[in-house]
Design a protein around this motif. Structure first.
Motif, PDB file in Angstrom:
ATOM      1  N   GLN A  94      63.176  -1.799 -15.251  1.00 51.28           N
ATOM      2  CA  GLN A  94      63.023  -1.908 -13.634  1.00 51.28           C
ATOM      3  C   GLN A  94      64.273  -2.441 -13.130  1.00 51.28           C
ATOM      4  OE1 GLN A  94      59.662  -3.859 -11.975  1.00 51.28           O
ATOM      5  NE2 GLN A  94      60.433  -3.944 -10.089  1.00 51.28           N
ATOM      6  N   ILE A  95      65.012  -1.425 -12.258  1.00 54.97           N
ATOM      7  CA  ILE A  95      66.236  -2.009 -11.541  1.00 54.97           C
ATOM      8  C   ILE A  95      65.629  -1.811  -9.853  1.00 54.97           C
ATOM      9  CG2 ILE A  95      68.398  -1.478 -10.937  1.00 54.97           C
ATOM     10  CD1 ILE A  95      68.799  -0.145 -13.668  1.00 54.97           C
ATOM     11  N   GLY A  96      65.419  -3.027  -9.220  1.00 49.21           N
ATOM     12  CA  GLY A  96      64.991  -2.880  -8.005  1.00 49.21           C
ATOM     13  C   GLY A  96      63.500  -2.152  -7.943  1.00 49.21           C
ATOM     14  N   PHE A  97      63.459  -1.118  -7.143  1.00 55.00           N
ATOM     15  CA  PHE A  97      62.441  -0.564  -6.681  1.00 55.00           C
ATOM     16  C   PHE A  97      62.333   0.643  -7.776  1.00 55.00           C
ATOM     17  CE2 PHE A  97      60.568  -2.889  -3.683  1.00 55.00           C
ATOM     18  CZ  PHE A  97      61.607  -3.882  -3.433  1.00 55.00           C
ATOM     19  N   HIS A  98      63.028   0.917  -8.914  1.00 54.75           N
ATOM     20  CA  HIS A  98      63.083   2.079  -9.535  1.00 54.75           C
ATOM     21  C   HIS A  98      62.672   1.787 -11.093  1.00 54.75           C
ATOM     22  CE1 HIS A  98      65.359   4.732 -12.310  1.00 54.75           C
ATOM     23  NE2 HIS A  98      65.082   5.606 -11.483  1.00 54.75           N
ATOM     24  N   LEU A  99      62.021   2.245 -11.638  1.00 54.20           N
ATOM     25  CA  LEU A  99      61.170   1.990 -12.990  1.00 54.20           C
ATOM     26  C   LEU A  99      61.416   3.177 -13.902  1.00 54.20           C
ATOM     27  CD1 LEU A  99      59.634  -0.011 -14.795  1.00 54.20           C
ATOM     28  CD2 LEU A  99      57.531   1.364 -13.911  1.00 54.20           C
ATOM     29  N   SER A 100      62.140   3.087 -15.004  1.00 55.24           N
ATOM     30  CA  SER A 100      62.211   3.871 -15.911  1.00 55.24           C
ATOM     31  C   SER A 100      62.064   3.506 -17.342  1.00 55.24           C
ATOM     32  CB  SER A 100      63.864   4.770 -15.819  1.00 55.24           C
ATOM     33  OG  SER A 100      64.763   3.564 -16.223  1.00 55.24           O
ATOM     34  N   ALA A 101      61.824   4.794 -18.085  1.00 58.96           N
ATOM     35  CA  ALA A 101      61.319   4.330 -19.771  1.00 58.96           C
ATOM     36  C   ALA A 101      61.681   5.737 -20.470  1.00 58.96           C
ATOM     37  CB  ALA A 101      60.203   3.887 -19.912  1.00 58.96           C
ATOM     38  N   THR A 102      61.683   5.632 -21.609  1.00 61.15           N
ATOM     39  CA  THR A 102      61.191   6.746 -22.793  1.00 61.15           C
ATOM     40  C   THR A 102      59.900   6.850 -23.015  1.00 61.15           C
ATOM     41  OG1 THR A 102      63.831   6.429 -23.231  1.00 61.15           O
ATOM     42  CG2 THR A 102      62.336   7.876 -24.420  1.00 61.15           C
ATOM     43  N   VAL A 103      59.422   7.989 -23.091  1.00 55.06           N
ATOM     44  CA  VAL A 103      58.114   8.136 -23.633  1.00 55.06           C
ATOM     45  C   VAL A 103      58.099   9.107 -24.698  1.00 55.06           C
ATOM     46  CG1 VAL A 103      55.574   8.606 -23.153  1.00 55.06           C
ATOM     47  CG2 VAL A 103      56.862   7.489 -21.412  1.00 55.06           C
ATOM     48  N   VAL A 104      57.734   8.656 -25.933  1.00 53.78           N
ATOM     49  CA  VAL A 104      57.693   9.199 -27.032  1.00 53.78           C
ATOM     50  C   VAL A 104      56.354   9.740 -27.385  1.00 53.78           C
ATOM     51  CG1 VAL A 104      58.347   9.368 -29.530  1.00 53.78           C
ATOM     52  CG2 VAL A 104      59.413   7.881 -27.975  1.00 53.78           C
TER      53      VAL A 104
END
Length: 165
Positions: A94-104
């Motif tokens: 999470q960077i500020g109001f942005h959430l990211s990830a890899t989903v396998v």
């Protein structure tokens, strides 16, 4: 003494919630971050981080509602719930109001595939989401899995302090 035992003032471990946390939570719920950013004197970055922390939706029912409304059925939500349960979400950030990830994920008989998922949020609502899976649904199972992961495993999401993306 009733006020002191209010669930709003006590954290999950029974400790009194600091005023700065209560304030950050209220700001996160009611004030758009773009307004918080423009306040003078500027809000300290550490407080901005707490506001961002509290700006993500808090419960699974919100995610279910987003998914079902966007897709017209609970199917993607159920698939996303399954992906969350089998721990398919990797490297959440999470960077500020942005959430990211890899989903396998792997579908029966097929090899594993990794998808990049991103979610933007503000005032305890998801404002946009994307996934590289190419599914016709904007709220695909991978987005659902990431959102559920953030709700249920917030301590496992790496939280970065840089707000200027």
């Amino acid at each position: 003494t009733k006020l002191l035992h209010s669930p709003l003032l006590l954290s999950s471990d029974g400790q009194v919630t600091p005023l700065v946390e209560l304030s950050a939570k209220q700001v996160a719920f009611h004030i758009p971050f773009e307004v918080v950013e423009k306040v003078y004197p500027p809000v300290p970055e550490q407080l901005q981080l707490r506001i961002a922390f509290w700006s993500f939706p808090e419960n699974e029912e919100d995610i279910r509602l987003y998914s079902c409304l966007a897709n017209g059925s609970p199917d993607e939500f159920q698939r996303g719930e399954q992906l969350y349960r089998i721990r398919a979400v990797k490297d959440p950030l999470q960077i500020g109001f942005h959430l990211s990830a890899t989903v396998v994920s792997s579908q029966s008989g097929q090899s594993k595939a990794a998808y990049n998922v991103a979610v933007m949020f503000d005032r305890c609502r998801i404002t946009s989401c994307s996934c590289t899976c190419g599914a016709g649904a904007k709220w695909c199972a991978h987005v659902v899995a990431l959102c559920l992961f953030r709700i249920h495993n917030v301590s496992l999401c790496l939280l970065q302090e840089s707000f200027h993306i």
